[in-house]
Enzyme design. Structure first.
Site, PDB file in Angstrom:
ATOM      1  N   ASP A 148       0.842  -1.189   0.000  1.00  0.00           N
ATOM      2  CA  ASP A 148       0.000   0.000   0.000  1.00  0.00           C
ATOM      3  C   ASP A 148       0.885   1.249   0.000  1.00  0.00           C
ATOM      4  O   ASP A 148       2.002   1.225  -0.521  1.00  0.00           O
ATOM      5  CB  ASP A 148      -0.910  -0.056   1.243  1.00  0.00           C
ATOM      6  CG  ASP A 148      -2.262   0.573   0.976  1.00  0.00           C
ATOM      7  OD1 ASP A 148      -2.300   1.794   0.821  1.00  0.00           O
ATOM      8  OD2 ASP A 148      -3.282  -0.147   0.914  1.00  0.00           O
ATOM      9  N   HIS A 189      -3.589   5.985   3.691  1.00  0.00           N
ATOM     10  CA  HIS A 189      -4.394   4.855   3.223  1.00  0.00           C
ATOM     11  C   HIS A 189      -3.870   3.530   3.777  1.00  0.00           C
ATOM     12  O   HIS A 189      -4.628   2.720   4.315  1.00  0.00           O
ATOM     13  CB  HIS A 189      -4.379   4.851   1.693  1.00  0.00           C
ATOM     14  CG  HIS A 189      -5.275   3.837   1.067  1.00  0.00           C
ATOM     15  ND1 HIS A 189      -4.821   2.588   0.680  1.00  0.00           N
ATOM     16  CD2 HIS A 189      -6.589   3.879   0.748  1.00  0.00           C
ATOM     17  CE1 HIS A 189      -5.817   1.916   0.133  1.00  0.00           C
ATOM     18  NE2 HIS A 189      -6.911   2.680   0.163  1.00  0.00           N
ATOM     19  N   ASN A 281     -13.642   0.391  -7.471  1.00  0.00           N
ATOM     20  CA  ASN A 281     -14.680   1.326  -7.014  1.00  0.00           C
ATOM     21  C   ASN A 281     -15.409   1.995  -8.170  1.00  0.00           C
ATOM     22  O   ASN A 281     -15.973   3.067  -7.999  1.00  0.00           O
ATOM     23  CB  ASN A 281     -14.030   2.416  -6.144  1.00  0.00           C
ATOM     24  CG  ASN A 281     -13.372   1.839  -4.919  1.00  0.00           C
ATOM     25  OD1 ASN A 281     -13.850   0.842  -4.367  1.00  0.00           O
ATOM     26  ND2 ASN A 281     -12.281   2.442  -4.486  1.00  0.00           N
ATOM     27  N   SER A 357     -11.090  -0.810  -1.048  1.00  0.00           N
ATOM     28  CA  SER A 357      -9.829  -0.789  -0.294  1.00  0.00           C
ATOM     29  C   SER A 357     -10.058  -1.178   1.153  1.00  0.00           C
ATOM     30  O   SER A 357      -9.203  -1.794   1.786  1.00  0.00           O
ATOM     31  CB  SER A 357      -9.277   0.636  -0.247  1.00  0.00           C
ATOM     32  OG  SER A 357      -8.642   0.976  -1.424  1.00  0.00           O
TER      33      SER A 357
END
Lengths: 589, 71
Positions: A148, A189, A281, A357
């Site tokens: 990530d 994130h 998404n 996510s």
């Protein structure tokens, strides 16, 4: 003799059960409840026939069905998919056939409930059955790589380890974006995602995570804006696998096919690691890469109501749904974890985020629980995830195999709560002390002599460790054990769960000297029963002493340090003294 | 390559600036400081599609921006 034991136990259970059931209904602290969106429960007059239901349903413009097979007698019916709950309730309450109508509520006995103050806001963890799953596994020792933007795992230069990751185990990771050995997070994130997997839990700080005894491996493959390239991602996958990761979380995706990443995913799979990736998404019927590659588990997102969110991708390569959050109704609809503030890597915050996510680390966390609970291969983990998923009954492109269910997956794997031998060790230590404290004239023999007398040993095992053999046999020869067998396999003081269900807060009367004292009564006259009563008392002494030592579980109604701890210590001492009296008397006589 | 369209912010994953382009597709705008965008603004961006890239927003193909002009 067995009949006497069972009889006494039964009456004690019933006596306490009646009392606590009443209390559970009135004490909000013991049971959590919540409205189920879009669902209404209607209590018709007893004996209302199905035809009347259909008629009323038609006039209210809804479809009514009895809740269960006793519906035709007690008149309890349900309505699904209601948009305007209050409006409908007003209309229904006008009807003479209806006793009352209200929004459907869920009641949930608290299972293993962490003490993190923001845990009540984590609807996502309850939605996937974490309280029950935590009874079986915490993911201990399994390395989960988070590929990530990095993780706020060390305090160094402008970076900090966020407080709610203090105490979490980290394996050395790598920063492929800057080619450095310090994969700190410059976006937020990755820290959020890592928190869902293994936030420090039961630490009286912030929020909880799923596999909080797992080991996190931060792998930075995305830059400060949250984007990265296929070379870094592929290298990150291989590096993580080569350094011992069993689960790889990729809360990232793109729309271009990359042979390099596909090969890396296959490499991970070949080397016994499970790759979990976000479906995307963009809200349509194509799953993003790398989730779409063979060998990756593609995860779509649901909101608090358990249905797929509009942003979540679906389609051919969708494998599972998990909570990703839906903030259309507000921040509470998102997934809450600890992370760093945007543009300020030194400042820790709790942030509510949404996206596939956020759904992905739920699956990665549960995969870690499964590996820790005994799964050997990614194939076994995948099978258990799919077999345990709720509300699917097969695969379809809209929901994959269904909604992630941590408890269901562990059940599908056949995992059971670990057998805890420590209370038995505590009992043996107490026995040694008791024997030393006895005058040699009345001492019944050495520790091993006393301990290995089956009349004492079996009751001792029953009360300190439980008849786990029962569950093991059942699982081997019959199948998945029913709740009763599960309950009977627990140590005697925990049999309260048969009556009250699983509860982190134990009933003080079960965690007391009450039962050993009751069992000692027949032992006054019946000498042959004394070793049995002594075994039970000794087991309770060890069990209660261990509970006091580990400070868990808490007891209902008693604040832990003020009352519960002294209660446990005093009762453990009472049990020990009782055992001493029973052991000594036997020799005297 | 140039694209024209309307800029929106998507609160998904780490969050991303998107371009609702005139070709009917949605692109994630990467490689440019988000502070330069305003939700609802019409812009023309110059740059290239980065097919090999991945992101946390995952809401559309990633467009590496070289230059932004208001239209």
């Amino acid at each position: 003799m067995r009949m006497v034991v069972v009889g006494l136990l039964g009456s004690a259970l019933l006596a306490c059960g009646t009392q606590a059931r009443h209390d559970k209904r009135t004490r909000a602290g013991d049971v959590t409840s919540g409205r189920v969106p879009h669902r209404v429960v209607v209590d018709f007059r007893d004996g209302t026939p199905a035809a009347v239901l259909a008629e009323r349903g038609a006039s209210w413009g809804v479809s009514l069905r009895f809740n269960s097979l006793v519906g035709p007698e007690d008149g309890v019916a349900l309505i699904d998919g209601v948009e305007d709950v209050e409006g409908l309730l007003q209309a229904i309450r006008q009807s003479p056939d209806v006793e009352f109508a209200e929004p459907l509520l869920t009641y949930q006995a608290q299972d293993w409930t962490p003490n993190d103050p923001l845990y009540p806001k984590q609807w996502n963890l309850k939605l996937i059955g974490m309280p029950e799953a935590w009874e079986v596994s915490h993911g201990k020792g399994v390395i989960v790589a988070v590929l990530d933007t990095g993780v706020a795992y060390e305090t160094k230069g402008p970076f900090v380890r966020v407080p709610d990751l203090q105490g979490v185990r980290f394996a050395p990771g790598y920063d492929f974006v800057h080619d450095s050995e310090h994969p700190n997070d410059d976006n937020g994130h990755g820290t959020h995602v890592a928190g869902t997997i293994a936030q420090a839990t039961n630490n009286a700080e912030g929020v909880a995570g799923i596999a909080f005894e797992a080991t996190l491996m931060p792998i930075k493959v995305l830059d400060a804006t949250g984007a990265g390239n296929s070379a870094d991602i592929a290298d990150g996958i291989r590096w993580a696998v080569d350094h011992g990761a069993r689960v790889l979380n990729l809360s990232l995706g793109g729309f271009g096919y990359s042979r390099v990443i596909e090969n890396a995913v296959a490499y991970a799979r070949r080397h016994g690691a499970l790759v979990v990736a976000a479906a995307g998404n963009h809200g349509d019927g194509t799953v993003a890469y790398p989730a779409a590659y063979a060998g990756a588990v593609g995860v779509g997102a649901v909101g608090p109501d358990g249905t797929r969110t509009p942003y979540s991708a679906w389609g051919e390569q969708l494998d599972l749904l998990a909570p990703g959050g839906d903030k259309r109704q507000g921040e509470e609809g998102g997934i809450l974890q600890a992370t760093i503030a945007k543009g300020a890597p030194g400042q820790s915050v709790y942030a509510s985020s949404q996206g596939t996510s956020m759904a992905t680390p739920h699956v990665a966390g549960v995969a870690a629980l499964l590996f820790a609970a005994g799964a050997k291969t990614p194939e076994q983990v995948e099978r258990a995830l799919y077999a345990g998923a709720s509300g699917s009954g097969g695969w379809d492109a809209q929901r994959g195999h269904g909604l992630l269910d941590a408890a269901g997956a562990l059940r599908a794997l056949g995992a059971t709560p670990p057998i805890n031998w420590q209370p038995l060790a505590a009992s043996a230590a107490i026995l040694l002390l008791l024997l030393l404290s006895l005058n040699p004239r009345v001492r019944p023999g050495g520790v091993l002599n006393v301990l290995l007398d089956p009349r004492l040993l079996l009751p001792l095992l029953l009360s300190s460790v439980g008849f786990f053999v029962l569950r093991v046999i059942w699982q081997r020869w019959v199948g998945s054990p029913p709740a009763l067998v599960d309950g009977l396999s627990l140590p005697l003081p925990d049999w309260e769960r048969i009556v009250f269900g699983r509860g982190r807060l134990a009933h003080p009367l079960f965690y007391s000297a009450l039962l050993p004292l009751l069992l000692a009564v027949p032992a006054i006259a019946w000498k042959g029963f004394r070793p049995v009563a002594a075994g039970i008392a000794l087991g309770f002494a060890g069990f209660l002493a261990y509970a006091a030592w580990t400070r868990a579980p808490g007891l209902s109604w008693l604040p832990f340090h003020v009352l519960a701890l002294p209660w446990l210590v005093a009762n453990a001492a009472a049990c020990a003294l009782l055992a001493r009296a029973l052991l000594a008397k036997r020799e005297k006589a | 390559m140039k694209l024209k369209g309307r800029v929106t912010f998507e609160d998904l994953g780490a969050g991303a600036w998107m371009l609702e382009a005139e070709d009917g597709k949605r692109y994630e705008l990467a490689g440019v400081d988000g502070g330069r965008f305003k939700a609802g603004a019409r812009v023309e961006v110059e740059g290239h599609l980065d097919a090999g890239a991945a992101s946390t927003a995952m809401a559309g193909p990633i467009f590496r921006v070289k230059r932004v002009t208001s239209v």
